[in-house]
Design a protein around this motif. Structure first.
Motif, PDB file in Angstrom:
ATOM      1  N   ASP A 146      -5.015  -3.011   0.471  1.00 32.47           N
ATOM      2  CA  ASP A 146      -5.297  -3.235  -0.950  1.00 32.47           C
ATOM      3  C   ASP A 146      -4.014  -3.495  -1.727  1.00 32.47           C
ATOM      4  O   ASP A 146      -3.928  -4.429  -2.546  1.00 32.47           O
ATOM      5  CB  ASP A 146      -6.005  -2.019  -1.549  1.00 32.47           C
ATOM      6  N   LEU A 147      -3.000  -2.678  -1.476  1.00 30.28           N
ATOM      7  CA  LEU A 147      -1.741  -2.811  -2.208  1.00 30.28           C
ATOM      8  C   LEU A 147      -1.028  -4.120  -1.864  1.00 30.28           C
ATOM      9  O   LEU A 147      -0.418  -4.755  -2.733  1.00 30.28           O
ATOM     10  CB  LEU A 147      -0.832  -1.617  -1.911  1.00 30.28           C
ATOM     11  N   LEU A 148      -1.132  -4.539  -0.607  1.00 30.18           N
ATOM     12  CA  LEU A 148      -0.533  -5.817  -0.216  1.00 30.18           C
ATOM     13  C   LEU A 148      -1.196  -6.987  -0.941  1.00 30.18           C
ATOM     14  O   LEU A 148      -0.526  -7.942  -1.343  1.00 30.18           O
ATOM     15  CB  LEU A 148      -0.645  -6.008   1.304  1.00 30.18           C
ATOM     16  N   LEU A 149      -2.520  -6.902  -1.130  1.00 34.81           N
ATOM     17  CA  LEU A 149      -3.209  -7.974  -1.848  1.00 34.81           C
ATOM     18  C   LEU A 149      -2.829  -7.973  -3.331  1.00 34.81           C
ATOM     19  O   LEU A 149      -2.665  -9.030  -3.934  1.00 34.81           O
ATOM     20  CB  LEU A 149      -4.728  -7.850  -1.683  1.00 34.81           C
ATOM     21  N   LEU A 150      -2.655  -6.790  -3.904  1.00 27.14           N
ATOM     22  CA  LEU A 150      -2.234  -6.705  -5.309  1.00 27.14           C
ATOM     23  C   LEU A 150      -0.830  -7.287  -5.478  1.00 27.14           C
ATOM     24  O   LEU A 150      -0.531  -7.927  -6.488  1.00 27.14           O
ATOM     25  CB  LEU A 150      -2.273  -5.245  -5.778  1.00 27.14           C
ATOM     26  N   GLN A 151       0.004  -7.084  -4.459  1.00 26.29           N
ATOM     27  CA  GLN A 151       1.336  -7.700  -4.500  1.00 26.29           C
ATOM     28  C   GLN A 151       1.227  -9.214  -4.404  1.00 26.29           C
ATOM     29  O   GLN A 151       1.891  -9.952  -5.136  1.00 26.29           O
ATOM     30  CB  GLN A 151       2.203  -7.171  -3.348  1.00 26.29           C
ATOM     31  N   LYS A 152       0.359  -9.680  -3.510  1.00 26.51           N
ATOM     32  CA  LYS A 152       0.160 -11.124  -3.336  1.00 26.51           C
ATOM     33  C   LYS A 152      -0.347 -11.759  -4.631  1.00 26.51           C
ATOM     34  O   LYS A 152      -0.005 -12.893  -4.969  1.00 26.51           O
ATOM     35  CB  LYS A 152      -0.845 -11.367  -2.200  1.00 26.51           C
ATOM     36  N   ALA A 153      -1.138 -10.986  -5.386  1.00 27.77           N
ATOM     37  CA  ALA A 153      -1.684 -11.485  -6.656  1.00 27.77           C
ATOM     38  C   ALA A 153      -0.660 -11.416  -7.784  1.00 27.77           C
ATOM     39  O   ALA A 153      -0.940 -11.850  -8.907  1.00 27.77           O
ATOM     40  CB  ALA A 153      -2.925 -10.666  -7.028  1.00 27.77           C
ATOM     41  N   GLY A 154       0.528 -10.861  -7.486  1.00 25.42           N
ATOM     42  CA  GLY A 154       1.598 -10.813  -8.481  1.00 25.42           C
ATOM     43  C   GLY A 154       1.537  -9.640  -9.435  1.00 25.42           C
ATOM     44  O   GLY A 154       2.216  -9.633 -10.469  1.00 25.42           O
ATOM     45  N   LEU A 155       0.747  -8.607  -9.095  1.00 26.65           N
ATOM     46  CA  LEU A 155       0.583  -7.469  -9.997  1.00 26.65           C
ATOM     47  C   LEU A 155       1.593  -6.349  -9.770  1.00 26.65           C
ATOM     48  O   LEU A 155       1.813  -5.515 -10.649  1.00 26.65           O
ATOM     49  CB  LEU A 155      -0.835  -6.913  -9.873  1.00 26.65           C
ATOM     50  N   LEU A 156       2.208  -6.313  -8.592  1.00 30.13           N
ATOM     51  CA  LEU A 156       3.200  -5.278  -8.306  1.00 30.13           C
ATOM     52  C   LEU A 156       4.109  -5.725  -7.166  1.00 30.13           C
ATOM     53  O   LEU A 156       3.875  -6.748  -6.531  1.00 30.13           O
ATOM     54  CB  LEU A 156       2.508  -3.945  -7.971  1.00 30.13           C
ATOM     55  N   THR A 157       5.164  -4.942  -6.929  1.00 32.61           N
ATOM     56  CA  THR A 157       6.087  -5.212  -5.836  1.00 32.61           C
ATOM     57  C   THR A 157       6.207  -3.962  -4.981  1.00 32.61           C
ATOM     58  O   THR A 157       6.338  -2.851  -5.502  1.00 32.61           O
ATOM     59  CB  THR A 157       7.485  -5.595  -6.360  1.00 32.61           C
ATOM     60  N   LEU A 158       6.135  -4.139  -3.666  1.00 31.21           N
ATOM     61  CA  LEU A 158       6.184  -3.010  -2.737  1.00 31.21           C
ATOM     62  C   LEU A 158       7.584  -2.848  -2.131  1.00 31.21           C
ATOM     63  O   LEU A 158       8.355  -3.807  -2.066  1.00 31.21           O
ATOM     64  CB  LEU A 158       5.158  -3.226  -1.624  1.00 31.21           C
ATOM     65  N   LYS A 159       7.878  -1.647  -1.706  1.00 31.41           N
ATOM     66  CA  LYS A 159       9.184  -1.361  -1.115  1.00 31.41           C
ATOM     67  C   LYS A 159       9.339  -2.064   0.233  1.00 31.41           C
ATOM     68  O   LYS A 159       8.354  -2.336   0.920  1.00 31.41           O
ATOM     69  CB  LYS A 159       9.354   0.152  -0.915  1.00 31.41           C
ATOM     70  N   LYS A 160      10.561  -2.335   0.611  1.00 27.13           N
ATOM     71  CA  LYS A 160      10.849  -2.939   1.901  1.00 27.13           C
ATOM     72  C   LYS A 160      10.409  -1.976   2.998  1.00 27.13           C
ATOM     73  O   LYS A 160      10.589  -0.765   2.881  1.00 27.13           O
ATOM     74  CB  LYS A 160      12.352  -3.213   2.014  1.00 27.13           C
ATOM     75  N   GLY A 161       9.822  -2.498   4.056  1.00 32.27           N
ATOM     76  CA  GLY A 161       9.357  -1.654   5.151  1.00 32.27           C
ATOM     77  C   GLY A 161       7.956  -1.120   4.955  1.00 32.27           C
ATOM     78  O   GLY A 161       7.484  -0.288   5.730  1.00 32.27           O
ATOM     79  N   PHE A 162       7.263  -1.594   3.927  1.00 33.37           N
ATOM     80  CA  PHE A 162       5.873  -1.210   3.674  1.00 33.37           C
ATOM     81  C   PHE A 162       5.049  -1.505   4.924  1.00 33.37           C
ATOM     82  O   PHE A 162       5.139  -2.586   5.504  1.00 33.37           O
ATOM     83  CB  PHE A 162       5.343  -2.005   2.480  1.00 33.37           C
ATOM     84  N   ASN A 163       4.213  -0.539   5.360  1.00 29.79           N
ATOM     85  CA  ASN A 163       3.452  -0.719   6.605  1.00 29.79           C
ATOM     86  C   ASN A 163       2.022  -0.219   6.481  1.00 29.79           C
ATOM     87  O   ASN A 163       1.578   0.133   5.382  1.00 29.79           O
ATOM     88  CB  ASN A 163       4.174  -0.024   7.763  1.00 29.79           C
ATOM     89  N   ALA A 164       1.328  -0.161   7.615  1.00 34.65           N
ATOM     90  CA  ALA A 164      -0.100   0.191   7.630  1.00 34.65           C
ATOM     91  C   ALA A 164      -0.399   1.595   7.122  1.00 34.65           C
ATOM     92  O   ALA A 164      -1.522   1.882   6.722  1.00 34.65           O
ATOM     93  CB  ALA A 164      -0.668   0.022   9.041  1.00 34.65           C
ATOM     94  N   LEU A 165       0.605   2.464   7.126  1.00 34.55           N
ATOM     95  CA  LEU A 165       0.389   3.838   6.667  1.00 34.55           C
ATOM     96  C   LEU A 165       1.002   4.093   5.296  1.00 34.55           C
ATOM     97  O   LEU A 165       1.012   5.220   4.810  1.00 34.55           O
ATOM     98  CB  LEU A 165       0.966   4.834   7.680  1.00 34.55           C
ATOM     99  N   SER A 166       1.505   3.034   4.654  1.00 33.72           N
ATOM    100  CA  SER A 166       2.110   3.174   3.329  1.00 33.72           C
ATOM    101  C   SER A 166       1.037   3.334   2.253  1.00 33.72           C
ATOM    102  O   SER A 166      -0.134   3.004   2.462  1.00 33.72           O
ATOM    103  CB  SER A 166       2.983   1.963   3.022  1.00 33.72           C
ATOM    104  N   ASN A 167       1.451   3.826   1.073  1.00 33.71           N
ATOM    105  CA  ASN A 167       0.505   4.052  -0.018  1.00 33.71           C
ATOM    106  C   ASN A 167       1.161   3.801  -1.377  1.00 33.71           C
ATOM    107  O   ASN A 167       2.212   3.152  -1.443  1.00 33.71           O
ATOM    108  CB  ASN A 167      -0.071   5.464   0.067  1.00 33.71           C
ATOM    109  N   THR A 168       0.573   4.313  -2.436  1.00 34.88           N
ATOM    110  CA  THR A 168       1.073   4.055  -3.792  1.00 34.88           C
ATOM    111  C   THR A 168       2.487   4.606  -4.015  1.00 34.88           C
ATOM    112  O   THR A 168       3.190   4.154  -4.924  1.00 34.88           O
ATOM    113  CB  THR A 168       0.120   4.648  -4.850  1.00 34.88           C
ATOM    114  N   LYS A 169       2.927   5.557  -3.196  1.00 37.29           N
ATOM    115  CA  LYS A 169       4.288   6.082  -3.317  1.00 37.29           C
ATOM    116  C   LYS A 169       5.324   5.032  -2.895  1.00 37.29           C
ATOM    117  O   LYS A 169       6.511   5.186  -3.178  1.00 37.29           O
ATOM    118  CB  LYS A 169       4.447   7.338  -2.449  1.00 37.29           C
ATOM    119  N   ASP A 170       4.832   3.993  -2.201  1.00 36.05           N
ATOM    120  CA  ASP A 170       5.734   2.948  -1.709  1.00 36.05           C
ATOM    121  C   ASP A 170       5.716   1.705  -2.601  1.00 36.05           C
ATOM    122  O   ASP A 170       6.079   0.614  -2.166  1.00 36.05           O
ATOM    123  CB  ASP A 170       5.345   2.588  -0.272  1.00 36.05           C
TER     124      ASP A 170
END
Length: 282
Positions: A146-170
């Motif tokens: 979900d967070l990766l799609l929100l990033q793709k939509a331009g709504l947020l930026t995720l930390k480097k190394g974001f992975n399958a177990l990452s969450n809103t803290k990342d």
């Protein structure tokens, strides 16, 4: 001696016939494969199990419904289910990381079912205001997706190394100060009226009368950035080389069966016929 010799030959011949019949019976009677699934995937495998294509492939398939993904994977590792059909590559990887003593093995790819961003209040991503509440899945693999799609939509930026177990803290940058509400991802359509935006998987969307290609305000595309979301067939690790199980992958991609799937689900289950190396290579 002549009579004894004839009797001996008769006994040998009779035993040979029995052995041949026995061998023929064991080779023709293939083991029933239990496929565990849920939602629209369950419907697909029920159709495949009854299809002439399955019969032609010499496959006997029994379909078992288990609605919880974690329980379905556990049922596979415990032998209650031979093969399961419901999860994405990222879900599978997250499960294996969390369950090192009960690892599964992927048999092959099936499809990409686009994840969608839905809203009853806004018609486009650009309309989403500051402080909007966004409902996302509460299980690790789908939270990260979900967070990766929100990033793709331009709504947020995720930390480097974001992975399958990452969450809103990342989340690295959240310029709109979006508020996140974690929900059981099977309830997406039911909370559409309660929040500003909801991310809903297509299986759940279809069950709720939604069509990702026409009802979402943004959705995944089939490309390198979404390959972790391609669905797979999986089995317990010890059966990773089972030839009968691997036939299920080929059967899924049969042209007649694919034609049925496309018509039944309005083109929302996009066929992906790729080697597993496509998913493994980052």
């Amino acid at each position: 001696m002549g009579k004894r010799h004839k009797l001996f030959l008769s006994v040998i011949l009779a035993l040979s016939v029995i052995l041949l019949v026995g061998c023929g019976k064991s080779s023709s009677e293939s083991k029933t494969i239990t496929v565990g699934s849920q939602g629209s995937d369950l419907e697909i495998w029920e159709h495949i199990a009854k299809s002439p294509q399955a019969k032609k492939a010499g496959l006997k398939i029994k379909v078992k419904e288990i609605t919880d993904g974690g329980q379905l994977n556990k049922a596979t590792t415990e032998g209650e289910v031979d093969v399961n059909a419901f999860q994405s590559w990222s879900y599978y990887e997250a499960y294996n990381k969390q369950n090192p003593s009960g690892k599964l093995s992927a048999l092959g790819t099936t499809y990409l079912e686009p994840l969608g961003i839905y809203s009853k209040k806004y018609k486009s991503i650009s309309e989403i205001p500051d402080n909007a509440t966004i409902a996302i899945a509460n299980n690790p693999a789908n939270t990260s997706r979900d967070l990766l799609l929100l990033q793709k939509a331009g709504l947020l930026t995720l930390k480097k190394g974001f992975n399958a177990l990452s969450n809103t803290k990342d989340i690295k940058d959240n310029p709109k100060d979006l508020q996140f509400k974690e929900i059981d991802d099977t309830t997406g359509p039911r909370v559409l009226n309660d929040v500003d935006v909801v991310l809903i998987s297509n299986t759940v969307a279809l069950d709720g009368g939604l069509h990702v290609l026409t009802d979402s305000i943004y959705h995944e595309k089939v490309n390198q950035s979404t390959k972790d979301n391609v669905n797979i067939l999986a089995t317990v690790y010890k059966n990773r080389n089972n030839k009968e199980y691997k036939k299920l992958v080929k059967l899924y991609h049969n042209k007649t069966i694919q034609k049925w799937i496309t018509k039944k689900y309005y083109g929302t289950k996009i066929e992906v016929q790729k080697p597993l190396s496509y998913l493994k290579n980052k």
